[in-house]
Design a protein around this motif. Structure first.
Motif, PDB file in Angstrom:
ATOM      1  N   SER A 132       0.784  -0.991  -0.040  1.00 50.41           N
ATOM      2  CA  SER A 132       0.141  -0.151  -0.095  1.00 50.41           C
ATOM      3  C   SER A 132       1.097   1.262  -0.269  1.00 50.41           C
ATOM      4  CB  SER A 132      -0.928   0.028   1.252  1.00 50.41           C
ATOM      5  OG  SER A 132      -0.108   0.027   2.284  1.00 50.41           O
ATOM      6  N   LYS A 133       2.170   1.088  -0.161  1.00 51.29           N
ATOM      7  CA  LYS A 133       2.887   2.316  -0.042  1.00 51.29           C
ATOM      8  C   LYS A 133       4.101   2.437  -1.015  1.00 51.29           C
ATOM      9  CE  LYS A 133       2.873   2.535   4.846  1.00 51.29           C
ATOM     10  NZ  LYS A 133       2.502   1.160   5.328  1.00 51.29           N
ATOM     11  N   HIS A 134       4.069   1.252  -1.731  1.00 53.70           N
ATOM     12  CA  HIS A 134       5.109   1.290  -3.039  1.00 53.70           C
ATOM     13  C   HIS A 134       4.571   0.939  -4.379  1.00 53.70           C
ATOM     14  CE1 HIS A 134       7.421   0.664   0.789  1.00 53.70           C
ATOM     15  NE2 HIS A 134       8.359   1.270  -0.075  1.00 53.70           N
ATOM     16  N   GLY A 135       5.408   1.270  -5.203  1.00 52.02           N
ATOM     17  CA  GLY A 135       4.953   1.058  -6.756  1.00 52.02           C
ATOM     18  C   GLY A 135       4.630  -0.532  -7.117  1.00 52.02           C
ATOM     19  N   ALA A 136       3.970  -0.885  -8.166  1.00 47.88           N
ATOM     20  CA  ALA A 136       3.720  -1.880  -8.662  1.00 47.88           C
ATOM     21  C   ALA A 136       4.711  -2.946  -8.690  1.00 47.88           C
ATOM     22  CB  ALA A 136       2.745  -1.903  -9.911  1.00 47.88           C
ATOM     23  N   VAL A 137       5.849  -2.728  -9.472  1.00 48.61           N
ATOM     24  CA  VAL A 137       6.593  -3.746  -9.873  1.00 48.61           C
ATOM     25  C   VAL A 137       7.518  -3.990  -8.327  1.00 48.61           C
ATOM     26  CG1 VAL A 137       8.910  -4.190 -10.838  1.00 48.61           C
ATOM     27  CG2 VAL A 137       7.048  -2.762 -11.911  1.00 48.61           C
ATOM     28  N   PRO A 138       8.106  -3.114  -7.623  1.00 53.29           N
ATOM     29  CA  PRO A 138       8.594  -3.572  -6.240  1.00 53.29           C
ATOM     30  C   PRO A 138       7.652  -4.386  -5.368  1.00 53.29           C
ATOM     31  CG  PRO A 138       8.873  -1.212  -6.406  1.00 53.29           C
ATOM     32  CD  PRO A 138       8.217  -1.746  -7.792  1.00 53.29           C
ATOM     33  N   ALA A 139       6.181  -4.075  -5.479  1.00 50.32           N
ATOM     34  CA  ALA A 139       5.432  -4.814  -4.678  1.00 50.32           C
ATOM     35  C   ALA A 139       5.143  -6.294  -5.099  1.00 50.32           C
ATOM     36  CB  ALA A 139       3.910  -4.078  -4.531  1.00 50.32           C
ATOM     37  N   LEU A 140       4.989  -6.657  -6.561  1.00 49.90           N
ATOM     38  CA  LEU A 140       4.843  -7.672  -6.740  1.00 49.90           C
ATOM     39  C   LEU A 140       6.109  -8.593  -6.727  1.00 49.90           C
ATOM     40  CD1 LEU A 140       3.643  -9.859  -9.072  1.00 49.90           C
ATOM     41  CD2 LEU A 140       5.080  -8.801 -10.937  1.00 49.90           C
ATOM     42  N   PHE A 141       7.485  -8.195  -6.804  1.00 51.04           N
ATOM     43  CA  PHE A 141       8.616  -8.801  -6.437  1.00 51.04           C
ATOM     44  C   PHE A 141       8.734  -9.000  -4.476  1.00 51.04           C
ATOM     45  CE2 PHE A 141       9.647  -8.077 -10.620  1.00 51.04           C
ATOM     46  CZ  PHE A 141      10.236  -9.210 -11.034  1.00 51.04           C
ATOM     47  N   ASP A 142       8.029  -8.364  -4.046  1.00 58.35           N
ATOM     48  CA  ASP A 142       8.066  -8.281  -2.704  1.00 58.35           C
ATOM     49  C   ASP A 142       7.534  -9.419  -2.346  1.00 58.35           C
ATOM     50  OD1 ASP A 142       8.434  -6.950   0.202  1.00 58.35           O
ATOM     51  OD2 ASP A 142       6.378  -7.339  -0.044  1.00 58.35           O
ATOM     52  N   GLY A 143       6.079  -9.357  -3.012  1.00 57.37           N
ATOM     53  CA  GLY A 143       4.993 -10.684  -2.946  1.00 57.37           C
ATOM     54  C   GLY A 143       5.681 -11.873  -3.336  1.00 57.37           C
ATOM     55  N   LEU A 144       6.385 -12.048  -4.372  1.00 56.61           N
ATOM     56  CA  LEU A 144       6.947 -13.215  -4.839  1.00 56.61           C
ATOM     57  C   LEU A 144       8.078 -13.633  -3.750  1.00 56.61           C
ATOM     58  CD1 LEU A 144       7.543 -12.785  -8.601  1.00 56.61           C
ATOM     59  CD2 LEU A 144       6.355 -14.408  -7.418  1.00 56.61           C
ATOM     60  N   GLY A 145       9.034 -12.657  -3.575  1.00 55.68           N
ATOM     61  CA  GLY A 145       9.934 -12.983  -2.544  1.00 55.68           C
ATOM     62  C   GLY A 145       9.676 -13.699  -1.096  1.00 55.68           C
ATOM     63  N   MET A 146       8.581 -12.823  -0.575  1.00 61.44           N
ATOM     64  CA  MET A 146       7.943 -13.396   0.620  1.00 61.44           C
ATOM     65  C   MET A 146       7.199 -14.693   0.408  1.00 61.44           C
ATOM     66  SD  MET A 146       8.013 -11.625   3.293  1.00 61.44           S
ATOM     67  CE  MET A 146       9.173 -10.036   3.840  1.00 61.44           C
ATOM     68  N   GLY A 147       6.586 -14.685  -0.592  1.00 61.37           N
ATOM     69  CA  GLY A 147       5.764 -15.988  -0.859  1.00 61.37           C
ATOM     70  C   GLY A 147       6.801 -17.187  -0.929  1.00 61.37           C
ATOM     71  N   LEU A 148       7.977 -17.215  -1.814  1.00 63.04           N
ATOM     72  CA  LEU A 148       9.062 -18.035  -1.949  1.00 63.04           C
ATOM     73  C   LEU A 148       9.703 -18.252  -0.744  1.00 63.04           C
ATOM     74  CD1 LEU A 148      10.097 -17.481  -5.492  1.00 63.04           C
ATOM     75  CD2 LEU A 148       8.696 -19.212  -4.691  1.00 63.04           C
ATOM     76  N   GLY A 149       9.951 -17.468   0.160  1.00 61.24           N
ATOM     77  CA  GLY A 149      10.556 -17.514   1.340  1.00 61.24           C
ATOM     78  C   GLY A 149       9.721 -18.422   2.360  1.00 61.24           C
ATOM     79  N   PHE A 150       8.347 -18.156   2.240  1.00 60.15           N
ATOM     80  CA  PHE A 150       7.634 -18.988   3.008  1.00 60.15           C
ATOM     81  C   PHE A 150       7.461 -20.419   2.548  1.00 60.15           C
ATOM     82  CE2 PHE A 150       2.945 -20.450   3.548  1.00 60.15           C
ATOM     83  CZ  PHE A 150       2.810 -20.345   4.722  1.00 60.15           C
ATOM     84  N   THR A 151       7.647 -20.517   1.238  1.00 56.06           N
ATOM     85  CA  THR A 151       7.358 -21.715   0.542  1.00 56.06           C
ATOM     86  C   THR A 151       8.553 -22.592   0.817  1.00 56.06           C
ATOM     87  OG1 THR A 151       6.462 -20.762  -1.478  1.00 56.06           O
ATOM     88  CG2 THR A 151       7.328 -23.093  -1.695  1.00 56.06           C
ATOM     89  N   CYS A 152       9.816 -22.072   0.895  1.00 54.21           N
ATOM     90  CA  CYS A 152      11.067 -22.820   1.291  1.00 54.21           C
ATOM     91  C   CYS A 152      10.956 -23.031   2.726  1.00 54.21           C
ATOM     92  CB  CYS A 152      12.411 -21.861   1.233  1.00 54.21           C
ATOM     93  SG  CYS A 152      12.698 -21.297  -0.307  1.00 54.21           S
ATOM     94  N   SER A 153      10.458 -22.273   3.724  1.00 49.69           N
ATOM     95  CA  SER A 153      10.530 -22.761   5.131  1.00 49.69           C
ATOM     96  C   SER A 153       9.339 -23.843   5.218  1.00 49.69           C
ATOM     97  CB  SER A 153      10.069 -21.831   5.885  1.00 49.69           C
ATOM     98  OG  SER A 153      10.597 -20.143   5.595  1.00 49.69           O
TER      99      SER A 153
END
Lengths: 287, 194
Positions: A132-153
């Motif tokens: 809700s505070k950042h642009g679309a591209v970083p937000a998308l990659f933030d989601g991807l990164g967080m999601g994959l981090g969660f997936t790994c764990s």
């Protein structure tokens, strides 16, 4: 991200790569932020379930981050919580229907936990604190990164539970009777007796408790070396949950919870400072 | 008579055998977060009983009389989560205005329940188990009672554990999680009731 324009791992802040790695390594949602404990415990009876739950969550997280980021100027501040919920719930419904259609066996195995991705604190937390505070591209990659981090764990937790509890990894028999490993090594591995409590509910708690204790220990060590550990907190979704009511003009009630939270963090600080008798505790951690 | 038997079996199943926290892992956040003192744990339990029972009633009615006739069943996740969020706000306002004592007892905990996965979980399980409305309400009530039982026991244990000598790394959440694991082992014993 306290320094100006410097993000995780020394990369420039808010670039896609920095966000991506931040989610997987620096702010791993399970081991560092301790969010989303319900699915972590519930679906990790085997590695495959953990992996698919993780991927489903990644899908929802990345897309909801993207959409919320695109809509962040349109959504009025006062109704943003319900608006976020609707966006997230729509994507969850999408995943739910897709899985029902294409991977029915997984859908059966994960059951009610697929729709419950809606209330996964990771997603809401990221929407609120990042998208809700950042642009679309970083937000998308933030989601991807967080999601994959969660997936790994959760895949790793699932793997540990499956290996100890049933002697298999991704449904391949490695330990115990019927091992696929040939020769004398196989004979040795074949002597293993699965500890089935680890695939039962209790095992989830035991594995998670051990994981958290290990993280505590690592953080204490880092604190000793004078590194910043303020990002690390334990205590699960409460950290996010508590912020949600505060937005709905509920300051008075929040107070009580806040005190609770302060207590926790104060305790943790004390814990971090002490850090002694490392060797003894290492043995504790190892068990 | 058969109906009563069915309801009693749901009651036992949901509160003890399939305990919401220890066997289904729903509502872990308040379980770990609000279990420092027995009194606050019981308060949380009371609020949960109240909200889940109400939410399963409302969601059950909504599902039966709106979603099914309009063929909108696939929207149930979205509808339920919004209804629950709204319901919690509404209940809070209602209690504040009309039932002051109850509000003072439960008020602190109500806002925390909105995002509790147990509430949504029960509503969704009612649908997937094809319970009718009465069964759904009983299931909601029983689930919440199960939650209250386990959180109160955990709070009692934690009060005692305050004085124990726990290894440094295990202090705080880790030892609580391990305790919950041991409770889960104990609760496995209820499965013979099945």
């Amino acid at each position: 991200m306290s320094e100006k324009r410097k993000g995780a791992l020394g990369l420039p802040a808010d670039t896609p790569l920095e966000r991506f790695l931040n989610g997987i390594v620096v702010e791993n949602p399970t081991t560092v932020l301790v969010l989303g404990m319900c699915p972590t415990l519930a679906v990790t009876t085997c590695a495959i379930n953990g992996l698919s739950m993780g991927l489903a969550t990644t899908f929802v997280l990345a897309l909801s981050n993207l959409v919320i980021s695109l809509l962040r100027k349109v959504i009025p501040d006062t109704v943003r919580i319900p608006a976020f919920i609707v966006v997230i719930a729509s994507f969850v419904t999408l995943v739910d229907l897709l899985m029902q259609a294409f991977v029915p066996s997984l859908y059966e195995a994960l059951g009610v936990y697929i729709p419950l991705i809606v209330v996964n604190c990771i997603i809401f937390g990221r929407a609120e604190s990042y998208a809700s505070k950042h642009g679309a591209v970083p937000a998308l990659f933030d989601g991807l990164g967080m999601g994959l981090g969660f997936t790994c764990s959760i895949t790793i937790i699932g793997l540990v539970r499956e290996l100890i509890g049933a002697g298999t990894a991704f449904n391949i028999q490695l330990l115990g009777e019927g091992t696929i490993v040939p020769g004398p090594v196989g004979a040795f591995l074949g002597m293993y007796t699965p500890v089935s409590i680890f695939v039962l509910q209790a095992g989830a708690f035991l594995v998670l408790g051990t994981l958290m204790a290990t993280m505590n220990r690592i953080n204490r060590k880092r604190a000793e070396k004078g590194k910043d550990v303020s990002k690390y907190k334990s205590g699960g979704c409460m950290n996010v949950d508590m912020e949600i009511p505060s937005k709905d003009k509920k300051e008075d009630k929040k107070e009580d919870k806040k005190e609770d939270k302060k207590e926790v963090s104060a305790k943790e600080d004390g814990k971090d400072d002490k850090a002694e008798d490392k060797k003894e505790e290492k043995e504790e951690d190892d068990e | 008579m058969n109906v009563v038997g069915q309801l009693i079996s749901i009651l036992i199943m949901s509160s003890l055998i399939n305990n919401v926290v220890l066997s289904q892992f729903l509502g872990l956040c308040p379980f770990l977060g609000v279990s420092k003192k027995v009194s606050s744990a019981a308060g949380m339990g009371g609020a949960i009983i109240f909200v889940i029972t109400l939410a399963s009633a409302v969601c059950g009615l909504l599902y039966k009389f709106i979603l099914v006739p309009l063929d909108l069943v696939y929207l149930n996740t979205i509808v339920f989560i919004l209804i629950i969020a709204m319901l919690v706000q509404f209940v809070e306002m209602f209690l504040k205005k009309f039932v002051k004592p109850l509000y003072e007892a439960l008020g602190v905990y109500l806002p925390l329940i909105t995002t509790n996965c147990a509430v949504l979980g029960v509503a969704l399980l009612n649908v997937s188990n094809e319970y009718n409305i009465v069964e759904g309400i009983v299931n909601g009530f029983a689930t919440a009672v199960g939650f209250t039982i386990s959180i109160t026991i955990l709070a009692g244990l934690r009060e005692k554990m305050e004085y124990n000598d726990i290894p440094e790394s295990w202090k705080g959440t880790p030892i609580v999680v391990i305790t919950a694991g041991l409770m889960a082992i104990a609760f496995t014993g209820f499965s013979v009731l099945r």
